[in-house]
Motif scaffolding. Structure first.
Motif, short mmCIF file in Angstrom:
data_model
loop_
_atom_site.label_atom_id
_atom_site.label_comp_id
_atom_site.label_asym_id
_atom_site.label_seq_id
_atom_site.Cartn_x
_atom_site.Cartn_y
_atom_site.Cartn_z
N ARG A 82 -62.07 1.67 79.39
CA ARG A 82 -62.66 2.95 79.77
C ARG A 82 -61.58 4.04 79.82
O ARG A 82 -61.77 5.15 79.37
N ARG A 142 -72.26 -4.75 84.85
CA ARG A 142 -73.38 -4.95 83.92
C ARG A 142 -73.90 -6.38 84.09
O ARG A 142 -73.11 -7.29 84.33
N CYS A 149 -71.92 7.98 80.29
CA CYS A 149 -71.47 8.00 78.90
C CYS A 149 -70.15 8.76 78.78
O CYS A 149 -70.08 9.97 79.06
N HIS A 196 -77.28 -1.35 85.02
CA HIS A 196 -76.13 -1.65 85.88
C HIS A 196 -76.41 -2.98 86.59
O HIS A 196 -77.52 -3.53 86.48
N ARG A 237 -70.14 4.41 85.03
CA ARG A 237 -70.48 3.99 83.67
C ARG A 237 -71.09 5.14 82.87
O ARG A 237 -71.55 4.91 81.74
N TRP A 266 -62.44 -4.09 81.67
CA TRP A 266 -63.31 -2.95 81.34
C TRP A 266 -62.59 -1.63 81.66
O TRP A 266 -62.62 -0.68 80.89
N PHE A 306 -75.08 7.17 84.70
CA PHE A 306 -74.69 7.47 86.08
C PHE A 306 -73.34 6.85 86.46
O PHE A 306 -72.95 5.81 85.94
C1 HEM Z 1 -77.08 11.91 72.49
C2 HEM Z 1 -76.10 11.10 72.50
C3 HEM Z 1 -75.82 10.07 73.56
C4 HEM Z 1 -76.56 9.67 74.66
C5 HEM Z 1 -77.92 10.21 75.11
C6 HEM Z 1 -75.81 8.65 75.34
C7 HEM Z 1 -76.23 8.02 76.49
C8 HEM Z 1 -75.54 6.99 77.11
C9 HEM Z 1 -76.01 6.29 78.28
C10 HEM Z 1 -77.33 6.55 79.00
C11 HEM Z 1 -75.09 5.37 78.60
C12 HEM Z 1 -75.15 4.36 79.76
C13 HEM Z 1 -74.54 4.97 81.01
C14 HEM Z 1 -74.72 4.09 82.23
O1 HEM Z 1 -74.49 2.90 82.15
O2 HEM Z 1 -75.12 4.62 83.29
C15 HEM Z 1 -74.01 5.49 77.65
C16 HEM Z 1 -72.88 4.72 77.67
C17 HEM Z 1 -71.90 4.79 76.71
N1 HEM Z 1 -71.85 5.69 75.65
FE1 HEM Z 1 -73.17 7.12 75.21
N2 HEM Z 1 -74.65 8.43 74.67
C18 HEM Z 1 -74.61 9.27 73.58
C19 HEM Z 1 -73.61 9.37 72.64
C20 HEM Z 1 -72.48 8.59 72.62
C21 HEM Z 1 -71.45 8.68 71.61
C22 HEM Z 1 -71.43 9.69 70.46
C23 HEM Z 1 -70.52 7.72 71.92
C24 HEM Z 1 -69.22 7.38 71.23
C25 HEM Z 1 -68.48 8.18 70.53
C26 HEM Z 1 -70.96 7.06 73.14
C27 HEM Z 1 -70.26 6.07 73.80
C28 HEM Z 1 -70.70 5.43 74.93
C29 HEM Z 1 -69.97 4.33 75.56
C30 HEM Z 1 -68.64 3.75 75.10
C31 HEM Z 1 -70.73 3.92 76.68
C32 HEM Z 1 -70.44 2.79 77.64
C33 HEM Z 1 -69.73 3.28 78.88
C34 HEM Z 1 -69.41 2.15 79.84
O3 HEM Z 1 -70.10 1.14 79.88
O4 HEM Z 1 -68.45 2.32 80.59
N3 HEM Z 1 -72.15 7.62 73.53
N4 HEM Z 1 -74.32 6.49 76.75
#
Ligand code: HEM
Length: 564
Positions: free
Chosen positions: A135, A107, A482, A406, A480, A131, A477
């Motif tokens: 994860r 990031r 979700c 990213h 990372r 990280w 993607f």
């Molecule tokens: C409609 C619901 C949701 C959408 C559309 C969504 C979408 C996303 C997207 C686009 C990312 C970034 C991915 C990337 O960097 O390529 C992300 C990361 C993340 N999301 Fe979600 N999310 C949703 C719900 C949730 C929920 C309910 C949680 C927790 C319970 C959550 C936890 C996380 C976490 C922890 C990351 C960071 C992952 C990382 O950096 O390794 N998300 N999400």
């Protein structure tokens, strides 16, 4: 035995290798960046990047249109010397963010987010061992196989949501946006608070919903580039009293809130564990195991910067679990809210689609006029049209259209273009989900597109067929992606199917009259954060029948099996 020839060959080979690396780097640097706006000297494309804040159009649509102008699915934007690359096609996003994830999984440093105390949030952490430990911990409890254990609580939260809607409906015919939003926020937060901290008391939930809502304003710091300090990190050292240093004062105020976010619910969980009243949840399960000891593979990486030896890993483990719980609490409170609110708005604009989905529900499960049961997860496979509506909402209105940026950790070449180390890389999910080569007639809301191409749930989703599953792009993607997408999808699907089974949702204009046209775009408000929300709207959420009203009030009538 090494002879002289061998001894000379080793440095010779090293020199050749260094020379080869040098030439390769020179060759790469001789290549041009991907096309994009030229901008002005020094400030680069600063004003191009700021355009959406002038309210002209959304950032994701501007990026897509720029791609058309420059005849490229990969754009380069130079903002004050910072390289940003935007990926507007599935092909480019998959190649870089997935196949070359060794380079593109970090990031960008989000200085303003760090100044605002968000350092514990692993969604913004660079790609390091620290990280990875977060994860891995998170993944164990939110992977698809683990989500079924949360279904009883998701059902209970959905029952509560329906009951609240029935109460609103009993007192007023028109559902105001603020009332709807409050109910939906309560629903999303209650699921997250239960799954992560085991919090079930209404009073506690309300307090924590308020806390996360108060901190929501500071999520704007996650979009790299909203603050000058992201481009000029030295500004961090400007004192808060300095004229014009508003960002410092904001950061101080937000730090207080972000500290409360990660500590308050965690301390409450700790207290309940001590008093023996804790409910089984992500936090208790992780603490019971304390299984994050370093294994041999991890130990190959330098861990000194973590300031920890293998022996004090328990303390660090607690920090990791606390951070993961805090990240879930924040990430889960806003995103699912966006999806549910958008679903209500979309249904209100498409009575014909509601009727078709309700016909399927009545045919498969029996009419709500006779039914004493709400649809459930076990019915999902028998409801292809409802599934198609759900997918089309995900496609047409992705909650995080530009995802989370990213960052590249090495020089790279893609399609003949040079992408330098240290580039911020944005996967434009919206552009992909509106790419007419993948989704013909992309601006038309048409669930039928998924009836033809998505024969079975559970089958591995095919990429690059026509109308690929939007889940592939709406959640980011590569490494990372979700990690809670299964929870988010199950939660939002159940709300959608229950609303369809019990209610008719109609659209009300701001002057309380029937709307004249079926125009729906643009439905999203411009927000500077990573998650979009609909512009405030009014709707009429009416029970489909007297028995549907009873069903809304009674819900699933199943208690949550609370593991002590
Ligand atoms: C409609 C619901 C949701 C959408 C559309 C969504 C979408 C996303 C997207 C686009 C990312 C970034 C991915 C990337 O960097 O390529 C992300 C990361 C993340 N999301 Fe979600 N999310 C949703 C719900 C949730 C929920 C309910 C949680 C927790 C319970 C959550 C936890 C996380 C976490 C922890 C990351 C960071 C992952 C990382 O950096 O390794 N998300 N999400």
């Amino acid at each position: 035995m090494l002879n002289t020839v061998h001894l000379l060959a080793i440095p010779g080979l090293l020199i050749v290798y260094d020379l080869w690396k040098y030439l390769l780097r020179r060759h790469r640097q001789a290549l041009s960046y991907p096309p994009g706006p030229k901008g002005l000297p020094i400030i680069g494309s600063f004003f191009d990047a700021l355009t959406p804040r002038t309210g002209l159009e959304t950032q994701w649509a501007i990026f897509r249109d720029m791609g058309h102008i420059y005849h490229s699915d990969v754009l380069h934007i130079d903002v004050l010397g910072d390289h940003t690359v935007v990926l507007n096609s599935a092909k480019a996003a998959e190649e870089l963010l997935e196949r070359r994830s060794g380079i593109y999984s970090s990031r960008p440093t989000m200085y303003m987010a760090n100044e605002s105390g968000w350092g514990w949030n692993f969604a913004t952490m660079p790609y390091t061992l620290w990280w990875r430990l977060h994860r891995r911990t998170f993944h164990q409890h939110f992977r698809s196989e683990a989500i079924a254990t949360y279904h009883p609580f998701i059902r209970q939260a959905t029952s509560r949501l329906l009951r609240s809607l029935s109460c609103i409906q009993s007192t007023t015919m028109v559902t105001q946006y603020d009332d709807l939003q409050a109910v939906v926020r309560q629903h999303a937060a209650s699921i997250i608070l239960y799954t992560t901290y085991g919090i079930t008391e209404q009073e506690d939930m309300e307090a924590f919903v308020k806390l996360v809502n108060n901190a929501a304003e500071s999520l704007v710091t996650f979009s790299h580039g909203n603050f000058l300090v992201d481009y000029f990190p030295l500004l961090r050292y400007v004192p808060a009293w300095f004229p014009g240093a508003h960002f410092k004062r904001k950061a101080t105020r937000w730090s207080q809130l972000t500290s409360e976010l990660v500590n308050k619910p965690w301390n409450q969980l700790r207290a309940s564990i001590s008093s023996g009243t804790a409910i089984s949840c992500f936090g208790t399960k992780c603490l019971q195991k304390l299984d994050l000891t370093f294994n041999a593979a991890d130990a190959t990486e330098d861990t000194s910067y973590l300031g920890m030896s293998k022996t004090d890993s328990d303390t660090k483990t607690e920090e990791i679990v606390r951070n993961c719980a805090g990240t879930a609490y924040v990430a889960g409170s806003d995103t699912s809210v966006s999806l549910t609110l958008i679903s209500v708005l979309v249904l209100s604009h498409h009575p014909e689609i509601q009727a078709k989905a309700q016909e399927e529900l009545d045919r498969v499960l029996g009419s709500t006029a006779n039914s004493s049961q709400l649809p459930d997860f076990s019915d999902r496979g028998s409801l292809p049209y409802v599934e198609a509506v759900f997918k089309e909402i995900l496609r047409m209105y992705p909650s995080a259209p530009l995802g989370v940026p990213h960052y590249s950790v090495a020089d790279d070449v893609y399609d003949g273009y040079f992408i330098p180390k240290g580039t911020t890389v944005v996967g434009n999910a919206w552009a992909i989900l509106h790419d007419e080569n993948l989704y013909p007639d992309p601006l038309t809301f048409n669930p039928d597109r998924f009836l033809r191409t998505e024969p079975q749930r559970g089958a591995p989703p095919a990429k690059h067929s026509l109308n690929p599953d939007p889940e592939l792009y709406a959640f980011g993607f590569g490494r990372r992606i979700c990690p809670a997408r299964h929870l988010a999808l199950d939660t939002s699907w159940l709300v959608l199917v229950c609303l369809l089974a019990t209610c008719n949702i109609t659209r009300i204009s701001s002057d309380n009259t029937e709307p004249k046209s079926n125009e729906i775009d643009p439905i999203v408000d411009l927000v500077d954060g990573p998650v979009v929300h609909p512009k405030p709207f009014k709707s009429c959420i009416t029970p489909r029948s007297a028995s549907a009203f009873e069903l809304m009030k009674s819900g699933y009538e199943v208690g949550v099996e609370v593991e002590a």
